[in-house]
Design an enzyme around this catalytic site. Sequence first.
Site: not given
Length: 269
Positions: A17, A19
């Site tokens: 992932d 952010d």
Amino acid sequence: MMDKTELLRSIRLYLFDMDGTLYLGNRLYSFTIELLQTLKQTGRRYLFMTNNSSKSVEDYIKKLDTLGIQADREDFITSSQATAYYLKKEHPGKRLYVCGTQSLKRELKREGFSVTENVDETDVIVMGFDTELTFQKLRDVSYLLLSRESIPYIATNPDYVCPTEFGAVPDCGSVCDMIFNATGKRPVVIGKPSPLMPQLAMEQWGYGKEETAVVGDRIYTDVKSGLNAGITGILVMSGETTPEILAASADKPHLVLKDAGEILAALRA
């Protein structure tokens, strides 16, 4: 049973992932560049796997470049790409009404789809994380769902919020809830926690389940996509998830890290 260091060293494909995991907003975490370099130097592969459909891959390449990370198109697997894959399989050649950004529209056009703003020409509704959201779009989606009983309705991702430097802002899942309150209709959701993106990544790069891991800051999307795909789900506490959320969650990660810098420490060990 492997300890934390052994488990982290056994992974050959890391699906990160972005952010809240590698950076927060426009602030790069201090360990990120060295972590990515070390993964490459040790013969491992990583992909940036994001539910954020507000940006195209080209947008992400530019963003990462401003943060000091060099990336190519092949380094990404996004909910926009997974949505296009799903649409090609389930609704080939259909015209799309996209409640999303211009970047999402360009990404879908790149994949060969026709995008329209005319509700009378629409075959399928696509809902994304729309940072350019207008009331007209909400009205159009509501009209389509209420006037056409069987129209396909697809959402790129279920995230309720997107993290920022100051907290959070509403994401695609929050807008889908708003539409549900108006229409009673729920979309087919493509992004994490669906296993589709991890499965596509393993298929594309030829890795098995036992050597693949998802790393992210959310249990209900990142970790659960790993669990649903039958691979290792690693939670980092550098983004959205708090100790209270972790304790209350029915879905438990295989591993909980303070941040992704612990992966770097394990590879150095």
